[in-house]
Design a protein around this motif. Sequence first.
Motif, short mmCIF file in Angstrom:
data_model
loop_
_atom_site.label_atom_id
_atom_site.label_comp_id
_atom_site.label_asym_id
_atom_site.label_seq_id
_atom_site.Cartn_x
_atom_site.Cartn_y
_atom_site.Cartn_z
N LYS A 22 -23.55 -88.26 -64.21
CA LYS A 22 -23.08 -86.96 -63.72
C LYS A 22 -21.78 -86.56 -64.41
CE LYS A 22 -25.39 -87.30 -59.26
NZ LYS A 22 -25.25 -87.45 -57.81
N LEU A 23 -20.93 -87.52 -64.63
CA LEU A 23 -19.66 -87.25 -65.32
C LEU A 23 -19.91 -86.73 -66.74
CD1 LEU A 23 -16.52 -87.63 -65.13
CD2 LEU A 23 -16.89 -89.91 -66.08
N VAL A 24 -20.82 -87.38 -67.45
CA VAL A 24 -21.14 -86.96 -68.82
C VAL A 24 -21.86 -85.62 -68.81
CG1 VAL A 24 -22.51 -87.55 -70.87
CG2 VAL A 24 -21.09 -89.29 -69.76
N ARG A 25 -22.72 -85.40 -67.84
CA ARG A 25 -23.39 -84.10 -67.72
C ARG A 25 -22.35 -82.98 -67.59
NH1 ARG A 25 -26.95 -83.62 -62.52
NH2 ARG A 25 -24.89 -83.60 -61.58
N GLY A 26 -21.27 -83.27 -66.90
CA GLY A 26 -20.22 -82.28 -66.70
C GLY A 26 -19.50 -81.86 -67.97
N LEU A 27 -19.66 -82.61 -69.05
CA LEU A 27 -19.07 -82.22 -70.33
C LEU A 27 -19.74 -80.97 -70.89
CD1 LEU A 27 -18.75 -85.72 -72.07
CD2 LEU A 27 -16.90 -84.37 -71.02
N ILE A 62 -23.14 -89.42 -77.12
CA ILE A 62 -23.59 -88.74 -78.33
C ILE A 62 -24.14 -87.36 -77.97
CG2 ILE A 62 -24.02 -90.88 -79.58
CD1 ILE A 62 -27.00 -90.57 -78.90
N TYR A 63 -23.95 -86.45 -78.88
CA TYR A 63 -24.49 -85.10 -78.69
C TYR A 63 -24.79 -84.52 -80.07
CZ TYR A 63 -19.92 -83.08 -79.95
OH TYR A 63 -18.78 -82.72 -80.62
N LEU A 69 -18.70 -78.89 -86.42
CA LEU A 69 -18.60 -80.27 -86.89
C LEU A 69 -17.18 -80.83 -86.79
CD1 LEU A 69 -20.95 -80.12 -90.02
CD2 LEU A 69 -21.52 -80.70 -87.66
N SER A 70 -16.27 -80.08 -86.19
CA SER A 70 -14.90 -80.57 -86.04
C SER A 70 -14.85 -81.70 -85.01
CB SER A 70 -13.96 -79.45 -85.62
OG SER A 70 -14.22 -79.09 -84.28
N VAL A 71 -13.80 -82.50 -85.07
CA VAL A 71 -13.64 -83.59 -84.11
C VAL A 71 -12.93 -83.13 -82.84
CG1 VAL A 71 -13.68 -85.36 -85.90
CG2 VAL A 71 -11.50 -84.43 -85.14
N THR A 72 -12.48 -81.89 -82.80
CA THR A 72 -11.72 -81.39 -81.66
C THR A 72 -12.47 -81.54 -80.34
OG1 THR A 72 -10.67 -79.78 -83.12
CG2 THR A 72 -10.48 -79.38 -80.76
N ILE A 73 -13.73 -81.18 -80.32
CA ILE A 73 -14.53 -81.28 -79.10
C ILE A 73 -14.66 -82.74 -78.67
CG2 ILE A 73 -16.85 -80.95 -78.12
CD1 ILE A 73 -17.02 -78.39 -79.84
N GLU A 74 -14.86 -83.62 -79.64
CA GLU A 74 -14.98 -85.04 -79.34
C GLU A 74 -13.71 -85.57 -78.69
OE1 GLU A 74 -15.99 -86.98 -83.01
OE2 GLU A 74 -17.77 -85.74 -83.29
N VAL A 75 -12.57 -85.24 -79.26
CA VAL A 75 -11.28 -85.70 -78.74
C VAL A 75 -11.05 -85.16 -77.33
CG1 VAL A 75 -8.77 -85.57 -79.08
CG2 VAL A 75 -10.27 -86.00 -81.04
N GLU A 76 -11.34 -83.88 -77.12
CA GLU A 76 -11.16 -83.28 -75.79
C GLU A 76 -12.09 -83.93 -74.76
OE1 GLU A 76 -11.76 -79.10 -76.44
OE2 GLU A 76 -9.83 -78.87 -77.47
N TRP A 90 -13.98 -94.64 -74.07
CA TRP A 90 -15.00 -93.63 -74.32
C TRP A 90 -15.04 -93.26 -75.80
CZ3 TRP A 90 -18.23 -92.41 -70.44
CH2 TRP A 90 -17.82 -92.69 -69.14
N SER A 91 -16.22 -93.14 -76.34
CA SER A 91 -16.41 -92.74 -77.73
C SER A 91 -17.43 -91.61 -77.77
CB SER A 91 -16.90 -93.93 -78.56
OG SER A 91 -17.19 -93.53 -79.88
N VAL A 92 -16.96 -90.41 -78.05
CA VAL A 92 -17.82 -89.23 -78.09
C VAL A 92 -18.01 -88.84 -79.55
CG1 VAL A 92 -18.09 -86.83 -77.36
CG2 VAL A 92 -16.95 -88.47 -75.83
N LYS A 93 -19.28 -88.74 -79.98
CA LYS A 93 -19.56 -88.44 -81.39
C LYS A 93 -20.67 -87.41 -81.51
CE LYS A 93 -16.75 -91.45 -83.30
NZ LYS A 93 -15.59 -91.30 -82.46
N ASN A 94 -20.38 -86.38 -82.30
CA ASN A 94 -21.37 -85.36 -82.63
C ASN A 94 -22.28 -85.92 -83.73
OD1 ASN A 94 -22.85 -83.12 -83.32
ND2 ASN A 94 -21.07 -81.81 -83.73
N GLN A 95 -23.52 -86.14 -83.41
CA GLN A 95 -24.46 -86.72 -84.37
C GLN A 95 -24.77 -85.77 -85.53
OE1 GLN A 95 -25.49 -90.21 -83.85
NE2 GLN A 95 -23.62 -89.68 -82.75
N ALA A 96 -24.40 -84.51 -85.40
CA ALA A 96 -24.62 -83.55 -86.48
C ALA A 96 -23.72 -83.83 -87.68
CB ALA A 96 -24.37 -82.13 -85.97
N ARG A 97 -22.68 -84.64 -87.50
CA ARG A 97 -21.83 -84.98 -88.64
C ARG A 97 -21.85 -86.46 -89.00
NH1 ARG A 97 -17.02 -87.05 -87.67
NH2 ARG A 97 -16.29 -87.10 -85.55
#
Length: 184
Positions: A22-27, A62-63, A69-76, A90-97
């Motif tokens: 639920k926490l991750v869904r909230g992102l 992962i998303y 493709l910036s890392v800003t969203i990942e950091v936030e 926590w490690s958030v990574k955009n798989q598009a990059r």
Amino acid sequence: MPLEKKLIDIILTNEHVIEELKLVRGLELPDCWIAAGYVRNYVWDAAHGYKERTILNDVDIIYFDSSDLSVTIEVEAEKKLQEQKPHYNWSVKNQARMHIRNESLPYTSTMDAMRYWPETATAAAICMDGDDHIHILAPQGLEDLLELKIRKSKFFKDKSYFLKRIKSKKWLEIWPMLQLLEDE
């Protein structure tokens, strides 16, 4: 019992996992999942009858968003998760990059990116939709994960890296029922 249902039944035994879904869904990130060791270790712990979860090095979120493709969203996102659950790394990574780091062609989705992960059992992810239904993403299938088999993904080319990962993470020591399948 279908393998997806079996995995969902395992997940539903832990209220903390539900809370974290639920926490991750909230992102509200597109094509967003909790993946890799979070899922793999939980399944292996359950199969071994461990009462306490094995400590995680990190929690992979992962998303897929090819429009940013910036890392800003990942950091936030990492900061937001850290504020709510500070005991995890926590490690958030955009798989598009991630294709850039992996020196491959661009991926088309989260599922496509997961195909190139080193082990089939690691290429599993879970998410929860707005109706609290759990979904599974497993481009290599769930057989190896649920049958406690460690096998190199056919899409991952570096066998020595695959073997080093297993040894450095001490998987065969932590979960002695695992079976390493090297020559497949």
